[in-house]
Scaffold this motif. Structure first.
Motif, PDB file in Angstrom:
ATOM      1  N   GLY A   1     -13.703  -5.669  -4.339  1.00 13.78           N
ATOM      2  CA  GLY A   1     -13.471  -7.000  -3.801  1.00 13.78           C
ATOM      3  C   GLY A   1     -12.791  -6.887  -2.446  1.00 13.78           C
ATOM      4  N   CYS A   2     -13.316  -6.007  -1.606  1.00 15.81           N
ATOM      5  CA  CYS A   2     -12.635  -5.629  -0.362  1.00 15.81           C
ATOM      6  C   CYS A   2     -12.654  -6.718   0.692  1.00 15.81           C
ATOM      7  CB  CYS A   2     -13.261  -4.362   0.209  1.00 15.81           C
ATOM      8  SG  CYS A   2     -14.981  -4.575   0.774  1.00 15.81           S
ATOM      9  N   GLY A   3     -13.516  -7.732   0.532  1.00 13.79           N
ATOM     10  CA  GLY A   3     -13.573  -8.777   1.536  1.00 13.79           C
ATOM     11  C   GLY A   3     -13.942  -8.215   2.894  1.00 13.79           C
ATOM     12  N   SER A   4     -13.149  -8.564   3.897  1.00 15.34           N
ATOM     13  CA  SER A   4     -13.431  -8.136   5.263  1.00 15.34           C
ATOM     14  C   SER A   4     -12.800  -6.792   5.608  1.00 15.34           C
ATOM     15  CB  SER A   4     -12.962  -9.206   6.249  1.00 15.34           C
ATOM     16  OG  SER A   4     -11.621  -9.575   5.992  1.00 15.34           O
ATOM     17  N   GLY A   5     -12.316  -6.077   4.609  1.00 19.87           N
ATOM     18  CA  GLY A   5     -11.875  -4.705   4.810  1.00 19.87           C
ATOM     19  C   GLY A   5     -10.454  -4.538   5.310  1.00 19.87           C
ATOM     20  N   GLN A   6      -9.668  -5.605   5.293  1.00 18.33           N
ATOM     21  CA  GLN A   6      -8.311  -5.520   5.825  1.00 18.33           C
ATOM     22  C   GLN A   6      -7.429  -4.544   5.069  1.00 18.33           C
ATOM     23  OE1 GLN A   6      -8.405  -9.727   5.287  1.00 18.33           O
ATOM     24  NE2 GLN A   6      -7.427 -10.082   7.255  1.00 18.33           N
ATOM     25  N   VAL A   7      -7.601  -4.483   3.759  1.00 17.97           N
ATOM     26  CA  VAL A   7      -6.781  -3.571   2.961  1.00 17.97           C
ATOM     27  C   VAL A   7      -7.504  -2.249   2.733  1.00 17.97           C
ATOM     28  CG1 VAL A   7      -5.423  -3.376   0.847  1.00 17.97           C
ATOM     29  CG2 VAL A   7      -5.771  -5.609   1.862  1.00 17.97           C
ATOM     30  N   THR A   8      -8.806  -2.236   2.981  1.00 18.37           N
ATOM     31  CA  THR A   8      -9.579  -1.003   2.838  1.00 18.37           C
ATOM     32  C   THR A   8      -9.194   0.004   3.909  1.00 18.37           C
ATOM     33  OG1 THR A   8     -11.413  -2.466   2.179  1.00 18.37           O
ATOM     34  CG2 THR A   8     -11.919  -0.127   2.494  1.00 18.37           C
ATOM     35  N   ILE A   9      -9.129  -0.444   5.141  1.00 17.76           N
ATOM     36  CA  ILE A   9      -8.903   0.442   6.282  1.00 17.76           C
ATOM     37  C   ILE A   9      -7.589   1.220   6.194  1.00 17.76           C
ATOM     38  CG2 ILE A   9      -8.539   0.480   8.786  1.00 17.76           C
ATOM     39  CD1 ILE A   9     -10.669  -1.714   8.989  1.00 17.76           C
ATOM     40  N   PRO A  10      -6.462   0.593   5.799  1.00 18.71           N
ATOM     41  CA  PRO A  10      -5.217   1.359   5.720  1.00 18.71           C
ATOM     42  C   PRO A  10      -5.270   2.538   4.747  1.00 18.71           C
ATOM     43  CG  PRO A  10      -4.729  -0.976   5.753  1.00 18.71           C
ATOM     44  CD  PRO A  10      -6.213  -0.853   5.608  1.00 18.71           C
ATOM     45  N   LEU A  11      -6.177   2.497   3.772  1.00 23.16           N
ATOM     46  CA  LEU A  11      -6.293   3.605   2.829  1.00 23.16           C
ATOM     47  C   LEU A  11      -6.852   4.863   3.477  1.00 23.16           C
ATOM     48  CD1 LEU A  11      -7.764   1.732  -0.285  1.00 23.16           C
ATOM     49  CD2 LEU A  11      -5.395   2.471   0.049  1.00 23.16           C
TER      50      LEU A  11
ATOM     51  N   ILE B   1       0.837  -1.204   0.000  1.00 23.59           N
ATOM     52  CA  ILE B   1       0.000   0.000   0.000  1.00 23.59           C
ATOM     53  C   ILE B   1       0.868   1.249   0.000  1.00 23.59           C
ATOM     54  CG2 ILE B   1      -1.683   1.327   1.336  1.00 23.59           C
ATOM     55  CD1 ILE B   1      -2.807  -1.375   2.304  1.00 23.59           C
ATOM     56  N   SER B   2       1.946   1.248   0.788  1.00 23.23           N
ATOM     57  CA  SER B   2       2.852   2.391   0.834  1.00 23.23           C
ATOM     58  C   SER B   2       3.468   2.656  -0.533  1.00 23.23           C
ATOM     59  CB  SER B   2       3.947   2.133   1.867  1.00 23.23           C
ATOM     60  OG  SER B   2       4.867   3.194   1.912  1.00 23.23           O
ATOM     61  N   ARG B   3       3.871   1.607  -1.221  1.00 20.48           N
ATOM     62  CA  ARG B   3       4.442   1.774  -2.560  1.00 20.48           C
ATOM     63  C   ARG B   3       3.401   2.311  -3.545  1.00 20.48           C
ATOM     64  NH1 ARG B   3       8.794  -2.451  -4.624  1.00 20.48           N
ATOM     65  NH2 ARG B   3      10.392  -2.095  -3.044  1.00 20.48           N
ATOM     66  N   MET B   4       2.185   1.850  -3.399  1.00 22.50           N
ATOM     67  CA  MET B   4       1.094   2.320  -4.255  1.00 22.50           C
ATOM     68  C   MET B   4       0.834   3.810  -4.041  1.00 22.50           C
ATOM     69  SD  MET B   4      -2.787   0.906  -4.096  1.00 22.50           S
ATOM     70  CE  MET B   4      -2.948   1.542  -2.429  1.00 22.50           C
ATOM     71  N   ILE B   5       0.813   4.241  -2.787  1.00 23.83           N
ATOM     72  CA  ILE B   5       0.582   5.646  -2.475  1.00 23.83           C
ATOM     73  C   ILE B   5       1.725   6.502  -3.009  1.00 23.83           C
ATOM     74  CG2 ILE B   5       0.377   7.319  -0.599  1.00 23.83           C
ATOM     75  CD1 ILE B   5      -2.135   5.600  -1.081  1.00 23.83           C
ATOM     76  N   ASN B   6       2.943   6.027  -2.887  1.00 26.34           N
ATOM     77  CA  ASN B   6       4.090   6.782  -3.416  1.00 26.34           C
ATOM     78  C   ASN B   6       3.993   6.942  -4.929  1.00 26.34           C
ATOM     79  OD1 ASN B   6       5.272   7.155  -0.912  1.00 26.34           O
ATOM     80  ND2 ASN B   6       6.524   5.310  -1.050  1.00 26.34           N
ATOM     81  N   TYR B   7       3.511   5.907  -5.609  1.00 25.01           N
ATOM     82  CA  TYR B   7       3.307   5.995  -7.061  1.00 25.01           C
ATOM     83  C   TYR B   7       2.282   7.078  -7.376  1.00 25.01           C
ATOM     84  CZ  TYR B   7       1.736   4.521 -11.738  1.00 25.01           C
ATOM     85  OH  TYR B   7       1.383   4.495 -13.068  1.00 25.01           O
ATOM     86  N   MET B   8       1.175   7.098  -6.622  1.00 26.51           N
ATOM     87  CA  MET B   8       0.138   8.101  -6.848  1.00 26.51           C
ATOM     88  C   MET B   8       0.655   9.513  -6.589  1.00 26.51           C
ATOM     89  SD  MET B   8      -3.452   6.555  -5.452  1.00 26.51           S
ATOM     90  CE  MET B   8      -4.285   8.016  -6.077  1.00 26.51           C
ATOM     91  N   LYS B   9       1.457   9.669  -5.562  1.00 22.18           N
ATOM     92  CA  LYS B   9       1.966  11.006  -5.227  1.00 22.18           C
ATOM     93  C   LYS B   9       2.838  11.569  -6.341  1.00 22.18           C
ATOM     94  CE  LYS B   9       1.817  10.650  -0.183  1.00 22.18           C
ATOM     95  NZ  LYS B   9       2.599  10.549   1.068  1.00 22.18           N
TER      96      LYS B   9
END
Length: 270
Positions: A48-58, A26-34
């Motif tokens: 396809g967020c499932g139980s939200g584990q990767v949703t919350i850090p965003l 996620i950190s690498r993804m955000i750096n790409y966006m910046k």
């Protein structure tokens, strides 16, 4: 049509408890966006967020984050989380997202896009993304490794027995997840792209956590549906073999689990 997995409550609960959250990805993804649009962090959609584990850090990066999934059981687990106030969830398919055209800054899918109707998902992602918005898709491999003292190689031979036994039950047949995701990524028409083939993430957890992680895989759950007694026998046998190799008596003994992620990032042309 997208595959519909992860819909049972027990499976969803296991997914929530045992999956590794790829904060580093996620950190690498955000750096790409910046680098592409440093001031455009209004709306992120985790498809396809499932139980939200990767949703919350965003939530730390965006004004609003919406997780979408077609599984009511998964979304029920997501709502159990301590969700930040800027995170919400919607039940819908990946191919029909409830957002206006050009409204979204990031469309992300981690460990779910292999279940989508690829052409329809890419068309829908392109529709909702604003010019300059980013698409991120990725997943982990299904061959996590273990590190423990001087018996790591022996442990990984045992792990490979586990994966080989589950291989016939993978929903996408013989096509590896990495190849599947690369196909998805290469189908995206955006010229500005980055692909990472293998990014290793290490987590220390009890051996029970590793076993639970593999039991949350769709291949293991397919075996459970076909032959629950055989699934339990396989899992118990692998656990006992690992404990024997570790010379440990408790499945709560901590090991280092190495999960390998691959992911692609792409920026929609302005």
């Amino acid at each position: 049509m997208a595959l519909r997995l992860y819909e049972g409550k027990a499976h969803a609960a296991g997914y929530l408890k045992n999956r590794v959250i790829p904060h580093e990805v996620i950190s690498r993804m955000i750096n790409y966006m910046k680098k592409k649009a440093p001031n455009e962090f209004d709306l992120a959609v985790d498809v396809g967020c499932g139980s939200g584990q990767v949703t919350i850090p965003l939530a730390a990066y965006f004004t609003k984050v919406v997780g979408t999934d077609n599984s009511a059981a998964q979304l029920e687990m997501a709502l159990i989380n301590s969700n930040p106030p800027n995170v919400s969830y919607r039940q819908c398919s990946a191919e029909e997202l409830p957002f206006a055209s050009g409204e979204v800054d990031l469309v992300m899918s981690m460990s779910a896009a292999h279940l989508f109707d690829r052409p329809k998902f890419l068309v829908e992602a392109d529709r909702v993304l604003r010019p300059g918005g980013c698409l991120a898709v990725g997943c982990h491999t299904t061959d996590a490794e273990l590190e423990y003292g001087d018996v790591s190689n022996e442990l990984n031979d045992i792990c490979n027995e586990f994966y080989a036994a589950l291989s016939p039950f993978r929903p996408n047949g013989e096509l590896s997840y990495a190849k599947k995701y690369l196909e998805i990524f290469e189908s995206c028409s955006y010229p500005d792209q980055e692909w990472t083939e293998c990014f290793r993430i290490k987590r220390t957890m009890p051996l029970t956590g590793y076993i639970g992680m593999v039991e949350s895989y769709s291949s293991y759950q397919c075996l459970v549906r076909k032959d629950p007694a055989e699934a339990e026998r396989l899992s118990t046998n692998i656990r006992n073999k690992l404990l024997s190799a570790m010379k440990a008596s408790s499945a709560d003994t901590e090991v280092t689990v190495v999960v390998k992620f691959f992911y692609g990032l792409a920026c929609k042309p302005c």
